[in-house]
Structures are given as C-alpha cells and as structure tokens.
Design an enzyme around this catalytic site. Structure first.
Site, PDB file in Angstrom:
ATOM      1  CD  GLU A  16      -2.920   1.038   2.393  1.00  0.00           C
ATOM      2  OE1 GLU A  16      -3.837   1.873   2.458  1.00  0.00           O
ATOM      3  OE2 GLU A  16      -2.827   0.079   3.198  1.00  0.00           O
ATOM      4  CG  ASN A  39      -9.762  -1.492   1.706  1.00  0.00           C
ATOM      5  OD1 ASN A  39      -9.397  -2.629   1.973  1.00  0.00           O
ATOM      6  ND2 ASN A  39      -9.529  -0.472   2.517  1.00  0.00           N
ATOM      7  CD  GLU A  40     -10.139  -1.908   6.417  1.00  0.00           C
ATOM      8  OE1 GLU A  40     -10.210  -0.766   6.928  1.00  0.00           O
ATOM      9  OE2 GLU A  40      -9.282  -2.744   6.752  1.00  0.00           O
ATOM     10  CE1 TYR A  61      -3.445  -5.491   9.347  1.00  0.00           C
ATOM     11  CE2 TYR A  61      -5.731  -4.791   9.251  1.00  0.00           C
ATOM     12  CZ  TYR A  61      -4.483  -4.896   8.662  1.00  0.00           C
ATOM     13  OH  TYR A  61      -4.275  -4.418   7.390  1.00  0.00           O
ATOM     14  CD  GLU A 108      -6.159  -4.274   4.564  1.00  0.00           C
ATOM     15  OE1 GLU A 108      -5.973  -3.881   5.747  1.00  0.00           O
ATOM     16  OE2 GLU A 108      -6.616  -3.545   3.670  1.00  0.00           O
ATOM     17  CD  GLN A 142       0.502  -2.244   3.896  1.00  0.00           C
ATOM     18  OE1 GLN A 142       1.331  -1.611   3.266  1.00  0.00           O
ATOM     19  NE2 GLN A 142      -0.642  -1.715   4.253  1.00  0.00           N
TER      20      GLN A 142
END
Length: 515
Positions: free
Chosen positions: A47, A194-195, A261, A318, A367
């Site tokens: 990203e 995204n999201e 996460y 992610e 990432q």
C-alpha cells in the site's frame, strides 16, 4: 538477544528424547487428498503507506541504490526468492482516495497529492499503473488491483479496467499504448472498494451490496481477460457482511474479502509493544491470532448455506500483527519491529488457512515492506529480512500443494493468564514435487515437545528441512546484526515407520518426509 547456534540445535534435534518434553501425536493420512492450497494464500500487500512503496520498493531510476527501472534490486531479489504469487495494490484505505489518472503519463507532470490516510505526507504518484505492473513482471507474480469505490465513480473504475485490459483500438487502450504498454495488462483480481464498513465509506452492508452491483455492471473486459471480482467484506467477528454479500452481490462475485489484525491486548488504543514484551503478551498475541480459525469457520458456514456450489472464495486480504508504532517514528507510517513472535503468528495462520483451503483461496499479509508485519525492512540503502520473511520462505512448498487430512492427538496445552491454547499446531500437504511436507508450530516459549508423526500409507525413513527459533521471544534482526535469527537445518530419522520430531520451544519447523 542470542540465537541458538546451528550446530548445537542440530545435535539436539537428533538426540534422544529429553526428559520433561511433552509428547504429541500427529496423524497424517497420505492416502487421502484434501483441497489444493492455492498459492495465492501466500499473497502480499503493498500500500502507499509510509515507506512501504517509496524507499522500501521504489527508489527511482536515478537513485544510487542499485535498481531495475526504479525498483530496488536487493528487495526485489529477496521477494523473488519467496516466490511471491500475488501482490495487492494500491491499498488498503489509500485505494479509496486513489485516482488512477494521477499515476500515468510523464512522472514529472503527475500531480502531487496529500496522503490523508497515512501520515499526511506528499504522494508524488511516481508509482502508478505502469510502474506497478512492471514490478509484477519483474517478480513474475500476479496483480490484485483495488479500485476506488469510496471517492470514485463507476465511470472512473470502468475506465481504469478498460485502460489496463482492453485489446481494442479504443481511446483508453491507445492512451495505454502511448504511455508505453502495447499489450494489455493481466489483472488477476479486482477489488471493488476496500473496508466499506470503515475508511472506505462507513457503509452498511446492504448499501455497499447495492453499490457493488452498480459498479460491477459497468466493469467490462475482453472475455479472456476478466479478473476475479472481489467484494469488500467484513472484519473480526462480524459475519453480517458475508451474509448480505453472498446473497445480494453473488452475481459475478468470485470472492468476499475479510480483514483481521492480531493485537496483543485486543485494544486499538493501546495495542502492545513489538519488542521487549513479557510472556503474558506472547501468549495473548497467539491467543488473539488463533481466533482467525473461528472467524473463518463462521463465515464459511454462511457461504456453504448461501453458495453450496462453492463458487465464492473467502479472501483474507488483510491480516497480520499490529502493534504500537516504533517510538520516534511517524505514527501514520505504521512501522514496527518484527520478531520471532511474528514468525510464529504467521505460521499459525498458514496452518489455519490450509485447514480451510476449499474456501480460503487467497490471503494478503499486511504488508510487504516496512509496514506492520513486513517481510523486509529497509533504511536507505540497507535491507534486512525479518523472521516473518523466513517463515514465508519455509512454507514455499505448500504453494499449490494438496492438503492432507491431519489430526493432532494428545496435545499438551500451553497455559498462561489463566487461559490455554494448543501447544502444537500442525499441517501437512503433498507438494507439486510429490513430496509430503509437514509444518509444526510450538506455541510454548518455555517447553519443547516430542511430536510423533504417523504418516499412514507411507514407508517413512526420515525427514529434513528447517527450524526457526531463538533464545529470546522477541529475537529480531537489526542492521547491525541482520542474521541474528534465521532458519537452520533440521533432520530426524524414523523408527518403526514413525517419525519423532523434537520441536523446540517457540519454534516453527517445516520438513519434507523421506520415504
């Protein structure tokens, strides 16, 4: 921090079982085949965030750092050794404020914008569509493009896809050719936003489903160039997004994304430190990451109900550890140290993904370079490989391997904080080379385990591979000591057709079984 010496470790692997070792049984049925572990389970994510792109990957053609058309050679070489199958770009939250036309044409004429999501720094747009696909070509990987639904329009998204994939004489295809690319690009996956529940627009799943269908209607490519279309799904324990999207946005949808996460504390305001932590945070981190299995099970159950033909994949695009940023760094750059704990987290997730290979057909760790749970860390012209990088490389044989039914018996739980988690995590698969590979993770930082592996249907003589461990829970590489922690050789012999693998405390072991 003191790494275990390879010679001492190798001797300990071959020694007789030490008293006090827990003995666990792992049964693998090599006569039965499970689903193929899609290589894209080992996908990466780059990203426009911090130094993840600029400096970490891209230095420009005029840089003194050795590079190929602007991409730094040391980082690219290390990534090629990982056999990276897929890279997601340009975001992330950044994707929903990215306008693709800003990143084409002469670089010195591209607009400079402010990256409002990540650090408020200048986004010079030096890396755009053509540069990204050049990286894809150099790595020999596939492209996962994330389109701008949040602040873009259906027209803008449709025109970007046409620009990349059209083989006609349309103005957009001709513009691509004028900008240096004659043949169409191959877009393997295309994400529509995204999201959407957060930085992508703070939407409800029903509203996003309508937008998804609206945008997807206008995304057209030549018949043989259609990418797999990805709907932006939910996160953590929320299954409503999968429920709604698998019903309302199922037409033409190849996958629904999911984000999770791992935070040691489970609290975003105070996540926990990347280094210098005590055992209670080692345990809580592993406990938090193992929740991934339940999240996947819950979402897959919904998919199985609404999509019994299993057309829709579940893409964890992610995932990874997220700690408090390194003191003294830009909070918006999300830079954190990467330790043995991160390698163990990665391997635990790999084993979970393997167990759900039928639906989990793609994931992207967050990432690739310098950001969150990175493979590689750079500082100007210097580069080092992280423990997570080593875990990825150890697991390369599992890419496109056929999973094998695996059961862990007599496991000794690892307990702390008045809670318990499994002491041993295991996964097995038959690689494309015909060999059976076994991966074992010992979550206990204080106690080693003897793991007896019974490979039914095979006359086993031994096993060889690598082990990753260290004395310290937070062992990590630095620019002064870039190889403080790295894998070392590992071997074991069979007796009576069974293997006994001595798995050190806080370790990852991957071996090929010898027959």
């Amino acid at each position: 921090m003191k790494a275990i010496k390879p010679t001492i470790l190798a001797l300990s692997m071959l020694a007789a079982s030490a008293s006090g070792f827990a003995q666990v049984s792992v049964t693998i049925d090599a006569s039965k085949s499970g689903p193929v572990i899609n290589k894209n389970v080992y996908g990466q994510f780059a990203e426009h965030l911090g130094t993840g792109i600029y400096e970490g990957l891209w230095v420009g053609q005029d840089s003194k750092i050795p590079n190929t058309r602007g991409w730094r050679n040391d980082v690219v070489g290390a990534l090629k050794d990982l056999k990276v199958p897929l890279v997601r770009w340009p975001g992330g939250c950044f994707a929903d404020e990215y306008h693709w036309r800003d990143g084409i044409g002469a670089r010195n004429k591209r607009p400079v914008k402010v990256n409002t999501h990540w650090g408020g720094v200048a986004e010079v747009n030096a890396v755009g569509t053509h540069e990204f696909f050049d990286l894809v070509d150099i790595l020999g990987t596939e492209a996962y493009i994330n389109g701008n639904l949040g602040s873009g329009t259906p027209q803008e998204m449709a025109e970007w896809l046409e620009y990349m994939t059209s083989d006609t004489k349309s103005s957009l295809a001709e513009q691509r050719r004028k900008n240096g690319r004659k043949e169409p690009y191959k877009v393997a996956y295309f994400g529509i936003g995204n999201e959407a529940w957060g930085c992508g627009g703070n939407m409800k799943p029903e509203y996003y489903a309508h937008l998804y269908n609206h945008y997807a209607t206008f995304l057209k490519t030549p018949p043989n160039a259609r990418p797999k279309m990805v709907a932006s799904g939910g996160n953590d324990a929320d299954t409503k997004w999968t429920e709604v999207l698998s019903k309302e946005a199922a037409r033409g949808t190849d996958g629904i994304s999911f984000h999770y996460y791992t935070l040691p504390t489970g609290v975003w305001e105070k996540k926990g430190a990347a280094t210098g932590f005590e055992e209670n945070e080692w345990f809580s981190t592993l406990q938090q990451t193992l929740r991934m299995d339940g999240f996947i099970k819950n979402n897959v159950a919904i998919l199985d109900k609404n999509d019994p033909e299993k057309k829709i994949g579940f893409y964890v695009d992610e995932w990874g550890t997220w700690y408090d940023v390194e003191p003294g760094t830009n909070p918006g750059f999300l830079f954190q140290r990467n330790t043995l704990r991160d390698a163990v987290v990665a391997a635990l997730n790999f084993n979970i993904f393997h167990a759900h290979a039928e639906r989990v057909r793609m994931t992207n760790i967050a990432q690739m370079v310098n950001v969150l749970q990175a493979m590689i860390i750079t500082d100007k012209d210097k580069m080092l490989l992280t423990p997570t990088y080593h875990a990825y490389k150890m697991y390369v044989p599992f890419q496109d391997a056929t999973s094998l039914p695996t059961a862990v018996n007599n496991d000794v739980s690892y307990s702390a904080n008045n809670k318990s988690i499994p002491g041993i995590s295991a996964s097995a698969a038959k690689g494309k080379d015909g060999k059976v590979y076994v991966a074992l993770v010992n979550t206990n930082p204080r106690q080693a385990s003897d793991v007896v592996v019974d490979l039914k249907g095979q006359n086993v003589t031994g096993a060889s591979g690598q082990v990753l461990t260290s004395d310290a829970m937070d062992a990590h590489n630095t620019f002064d000591k870039p190889q403080a922690i790295k894998p070392v050789s590992y071997s074991a012999k069979a007796a009576n057709g069974k293997l006994t693998l001595k798995v050190p405390a806080k370790s990852v072991v991957v071996v090929a079984v010898e027959v």
